[in-house]
Write an enzyme that holds these catalytic residues in place. Structure first.
Site, short mmCIF file in Angstrom:
data_model
loop_
_atom_site.label_atom_id
_atom_site.label_comp_id
_atom_site.label_asym_id
_atom_site.label_seq_id
_atom_site.Cartn_x
_atom_site.Cartn_y
_atom_site.Cartn_z
N LEU A 105 0.84 -1.20 0.00
CA LEU A 105 0.00 0.00 0.00
C LEU A 105 0.87 1.25 0.00
O LEU A 105 1.70 1.43 0.89
CB LEU A 105 -0.92 -0.01 1.22
CG LEU A 105 -1.89 -1.19 1.30
CD1 LEU A 105 -2.70 -1.13 2.58
CD2 LEU A 105 -2.84 -1.21 0.09
N GLY A 154 4.14 0.47 4.71
CA GLY A 154 5.51 0.87 4.98
C GLY A 154 5.64 1.58 6.31
O GLY A 154 4.86 2.49 6.62
N ASP A 201 4.54 10.19 9.51
CA ASP A 201 4.16 11.39 8.76
C ASP A 201 5.33 12.33 8.46
O ASP A 201 5.40 12.92 7.40
CB ASP A 201 3.08 12.17 9.52
CG ASP A 201 1.72 11.49 9.45
OD1 ASP A 201 0.87 11.82 10.27
OD2 ASP A 201 1.52 10.62 8.58
N LEU A 232 -5.21 3.57 -1.25
CA LEU A 232 -6.57 3.59 -0.72
C LEU A 232 -7.45 4.48 -1.61
O LEU A 232 -6.96 5.46 -2.18
CB LEU A 232 -6.57 4.12 0.72
CG LEU A 232 -5.84 3.26 1.75
CD1 LEU A 232 -5.84 3.96 3.10
CD2 LEU A 232 -6.49 1.89 1.86
N LEU A 255 -0.98 9.22 4.76
CA LEU A 255 -1.59 9.04 6.07
C LEU A 255 -0.62 8.35 7.03
O LEU A 255 0.34 7.69 6.61
CB LEU A 255 -2.85 8.18 5.95
CG LEU A 255 -3.97 8.71 5.05
CD1 LEU A 255 -5.11 7.69 5.01
CD2 LEU A 255 -4.47 10.05 5.53
#
Length: 226
Positions: A127, A147, A151, A173, A191
């Site tokens: 992802l 991963g 942030d 996503l 995110l």
């Protein structure tokens, strides 16, 4: 062993004590964690990227792992969590022991092995927000890799390039399918690890990307529902 649905029904009984409910939730978590028949989706946090983070970012990562575990423990239908490349002599492991009470007892799969040594290449979906592919469903036979970068460590294409270099399928996503730009915000689709997991978990339990994405995306990102 009882099925997940029967455990959920038992938990809703008005005669169930708090202690009994806690025991049932723990039983459900263990069942998901131990599944080897491909009935429960697997989510793996790739911790091989620790060298890209400073001490503050490592602490943030450890906090997000704690939040992932808490969300999974409370879920009606938990997912199977893997922490890979978790070296017991490394900073991530040692920080986890200091910052996360009971970390050694977390009901999740913890291993020093790299995910490539555990999962078949055809089962892996990495992802990454840089992927051109949009995730449309969650399959129990797949392993969804997140991963382990926090942030603050927004390195363009870092996880995407890594996944493609190793020949893994990638996906992002469906954030922009569910949301649109508001008047102001960062408009970043990057995110935190726990937020990615929370969206996956909510979708797995409720079957709606829209409600899952909308309920998790922080308002500061500047997105509103379509």
């Amino acid at each position: 062993m009882e099925s997940s649905s029967s455990v959920c029904q038992a938990e809703k009984s008005p005669k169930m004590t708090k202690k009994e409910r806690t025991a049932l939730r723990h039983q459900r978590l263990i069942a998901a964690n131990n599944d080897r028949q491909g009935r429960v989706p697997r989510v793996c946090v790739d911790l091989s990227l620790g060298h890209l983070m400073n001490e503050r970012e490592l602490r943030s990562l450890v906090c997000q792992i704690r939040q992932i575990y808490g969300s999974n423990r409370r879920a009606d239908h938990p997912m199977q969590i893997w922490l890979t490349s978790l070296d017991t002599e490394g900073d991530i492991y040692k920080t986890s022991l200091r910052k996360n009470d009971g970390f050694e007892l977390y009901v999740m799969n913890k291993t020093s092995q790299h995910y490539s040594a555990i999962f078949s290449q055809e089962d892996v979906i990495y992802l990454t927000p840089d992927s051109p592919n949009v995730l449309t469903e969650i399959e129990a036979c797949k392993v969804y890799i997140i991963g382990g970068l926090v942030d603050e460590s927004v390195i363009p294409n870092a996880t995407f390039d890594l996944a493609k270099e190793r020949g893994y399928d990638t996906a992002k996503l469906p954030i922009m399918r569910c949301m649109k730009h508001a008047e102001k915000g960062t408009f970043s689709t990057v995110l935190a690890i726990n937020q990615v997991f929370e969206i996956l978990l909510r979708y797995y339990n409720a079957g709606s990307w829209e409600s899952s994405v909308v309920s998790v995306i922080p308002k500061r990102k500047g997105f509103i529902p379509r």
